[in-house]
Design a protein around this motif. Structure first.
Motif, short mmCIF file in Angstrom:
data_model
loop_
_atom_site.label_atom_id
_atom_site.label_comp_id
_atom_site.label_asym_id
_atom_site.label_seq_id
_atom_site.Cartn_x
_atom_site.Cartn_y
_atom_site.Cartn_z
N GLY A 277 -11.85 -3.69 -11.79
CA GLY A 277 -10.78 -4.00 -10.87
C GLY A 277 -10.72 -2.99 -9.74
O GLY A 277 -11.35 -1.93 -9.80
N ILE A 278 -10.00 -3.34 -8.67
CA ILE A 278 -9.78 -2.45 -7.53
C ILE A 278 -8.28 -2.25 -7.37
O ILE A 278 -7.51 -3.21 -7.30
CB ILE A 278 -10.39 -3.03 -6.24
N LEU A 279 -7.86 -0.99 -7.33
CA LEU A 279 -6.46 -0.64 -7.31
C LEU A 279 -5.95 -0.27 -5.92
O LEU A 279 -4.81 0.17 -5.77
CB LEU A 279 -6.19 0.51 -8.27
N GLY A 280 -6.79 -0.44 -4.89
CA GLY A 280 -6.38 -0.13 -3.54
C GLY A 280 -7.18 1.02 -2.97
O GLY A 280 -8.09 1.57 -3.61
N ALA A 281 -6.86 1.38 -1.73
CA ALA A 281 -7.63 2.40 -1.03
C ALA A 281 -6.71 3.28 -0.20
O ALA A 281 -5.65 2.85 0.26
CB ALA A 281 -8.68 1.74 -0.12
N THR A 282 -7.13 4.53 -0.01
CA THR A 282 -6.49 5.43 0.93
C THR A 282 -7.31 5.40 2.21
O THR A 282 -8.14 4.53 2.41
CB THR A 282 -6.43 6.85 0.35
N ASP A 283 -7.08 6.37 3.09
CA ASP A 283 -7.89 6.44 4.31
C ASP A 283 -9.29 6.99 4.05
O ASP A 283 -10.16 6.90 4.91
CB ASP A 283 -7.19 7.29 5.37
N ARG A 284 -9.51 7.53 2.82
CA ARG A 284 -10.81 8.16 2.53
C ARG A 284 -11.51 7.60 1.30
O ARG A 284 -12.72 7.72 1.18
CB ARG A 284 -10.62 9.67 2.32
N VAL A 334 -2.61 1.90 -4.69
CA VAL A 334 -2.60 3.15 -3.94
C VAL A 334 -2.84 2.81 -2.48
O VAL A 334 -3.61 1.89 -2.17
CB VAL A 334 -3.66 4.15 -4.46
N ALA A 335 -2.18 3.52 -1.58
CA ALA A 335 -2.34 3.27 -0.14
C ALA A 335 -2.07 4.54 0.64
O ALA A 335 -1.36 5.44 0.17
CB ALA A 335 -1.38 2.16 0.32
N ALA A 336 -2.66 4.64 1.82
CA ALA A 336 -2.42 5.77 2.71
C ALA A 336 -1.10 5.56 3.46
O ALA A 336 -0.79 4.46 3.89
CB ALA A 336 -3.56 5.93 3.70
N THR A 337 -0.33 6.64 3.59
CA THR A 337 0.95 6.60 4.29
C THR A 337 1.04 7.84 5.18
O THR A 337 0.22 8.75 5.08
CB THR A 337 2.13 6.59 3.30
#
Length: 413
Positions: A277-284, A334-337
């Motif tokens: 599965g993929i749980l999301g991405a940050t900017d990196r 997870v996400a970049a903020t």
């Protein structure tokens, strides 16, 4: 799909109670972890990459910033949130949502069309009839761009905004505020030529990236001008995927590999990995749930968005009904903020960021001794300090509560 037993109360804000731990995050950036007052529902990106946590209580569609903040009504909805999110290209599969500043668009199969809201008030509904299904939405000024797929044999009576798609299996449709319609056929109904029947969509600042499960990829702008279709065999047979905040895609083949596609629809890397599965991405980085060992729960591995190389191990997911220490951990996304990479999920037992002291704790509910086979079992309530005889295993049940963590080093239980 599981549904909430009760209705989410929109008056509850997304702030965190006083119980909070601050740690040193990656690269010396301060991180924090805290219990939250409201579980995450679904992660929705604006085209600019702003991340929102979007909720529906069966009446009101509301958003809060992914990092923190109160729920703000943005429209209406009639389908209460499921208990667990299923993020596909940044959206919940059965309820397609797009947000851009004060405008929101929503569609699901129970609606008569695409509902468009501005400032929380419905301004129009774009009719969708017949077996046409909207699989993704984007907002471009006052226009709505929809990815549309046919579910059955073409019928003369089916249309979107009054325009038929008689020869298309999948198409892009742009509907202006005055109901002028522009279409672009992505793949022909029963056609044999090149095309993309998109299962995964990312909506970036300037372009959309669409990918099919067979490995076809195409990038289009919001005026529906598309590049040539690319074949990406490495991403073929994709089981799932997620959008990155710059408008790219990360796709995975179950128990096999993960592939990155940039915002121009170009394949840039593939990493062999037992991905689940993929749980999301940050900017990196992108977070992947992987099978580390058949004897262990799933682990969360961070891969670099630049080249797909493993960066770090971020967590161990624990979703079993029984655990000897009352541990439970589900990561929604997870996400970049603006304050860093933010993770939202649910935990039980204890949880800390890295090796720091001051772990969060949840209440113990009960203890039990149990045994179980495929056909039968037995469970006996016991005191917390009791020992189980050799035929039984011991489990502790704990309360499960939402958490929010910023700049995670590694989530430990």
């Amino acid at each position: 799909m599981w549904k909430l037993a009760g209705i989410v109360v929109l008056a509850a804000c997304g702030g965190s109670p006083p119980t909070k731990t601050t740690v040193s995050g990656r690269g010396g950036v301060a991180g924090s972890i805290a219990k939250d007052t409201l579980r995450a529902a679904r992660l929705v990106y604006e085209r600019s990459g702003v991340a929102w946590d979007v909720h529906c209580d069966g009446k009101v569609l509301a958003k809060r910033k992914w990092e923190s903040g109160p729920l703000v009504p943005v429209g209406a909805c009639g389908l209460a949130d499921p208990l667990f999110t299923m993020v596909i290209a940044g959206q919940l599969a059965e309820d397609v949502i797009a947000i851009e500043r004060d405008t929101a668009a929503r569609w699901n199969p129970e609606l008569a069309g695409i509902m468009v809201f501005k400032g929380g008030t419905e301004v129009r509904t774009i009719p969708v009839t017949g077996s046409l299904m909207v699989t993704a939405l984007a907002i471009d000024g006052d226009a709505i761009v929809a990815v549309v797929r046919r579910q059955g044999t073409p019928q003369p009576s089916e249309s979107i905004a009054g325009t038929t798609l008689a020869t298309a299996l999948a198409a892009l449709v742009r509907v202006e505020s005055d109901n002028r319609v522009t279409t672009h056929q992505l793949v022909e109904w029963r056609g044999t030529g090149s095309g993309v029947d998109p299962s995964f969509v990312a909506t970036g600042p300037e372009r959309m990236v669409l990918a099919s499960k067979s490995g076809g990829v195409v990038a289009c702008d919001y005026k529906l001008v598309c590049d040539a279709v690319r074949s990406v065999p490495q991403a073929g047979d994709a089981h799932g995927g997620a959008a990155t905040q710059d408008g790219g895609l990360v796709l995975y083949r179950h128990d096999h590999s993960v592939s990155g596609i940039n915002p121009r629809g170009v394949h840039v890397w593939t990493t062999k990995l037992a991905a689940y599965g993929i749980l999301g991405a940050t900017d990196r980085e992108v977070w992947i749930s992987e099978m580390v060992d058949l004897r262990r729960p799933l682990g969360v591995r961070a891969l670099s968005l630049t080249d797909g190389k493993p960066v770090a191990f971020r967590a161990t997911l624990r979703t079993e009904r029984r655990d000897p220490h009352g541990r439970h951990l589900v990561i929604h996304a997870v996400a970049a903020t603006p304050i860093g990479a933010v993770v939202r999920g649910i935990f039980g037992g204890s949880l800390r960021n890295g090796e720091e002291e001051g772990a969060l704790e949840t209440e113990r509910v009960r203890a039990s001794c149990y045994w179980e086979t495929w056909h039968e079992g037995q469970e006996l309530p016991v005191p917390f300090d009791a020992k189980c005889d050799e035929r039984f295993s011991k489990a502790i049940e704990t309360k499960h509560v939402p958490f929010v963590a910023t700049n995670v080093s590694i989530l430990r239980q």
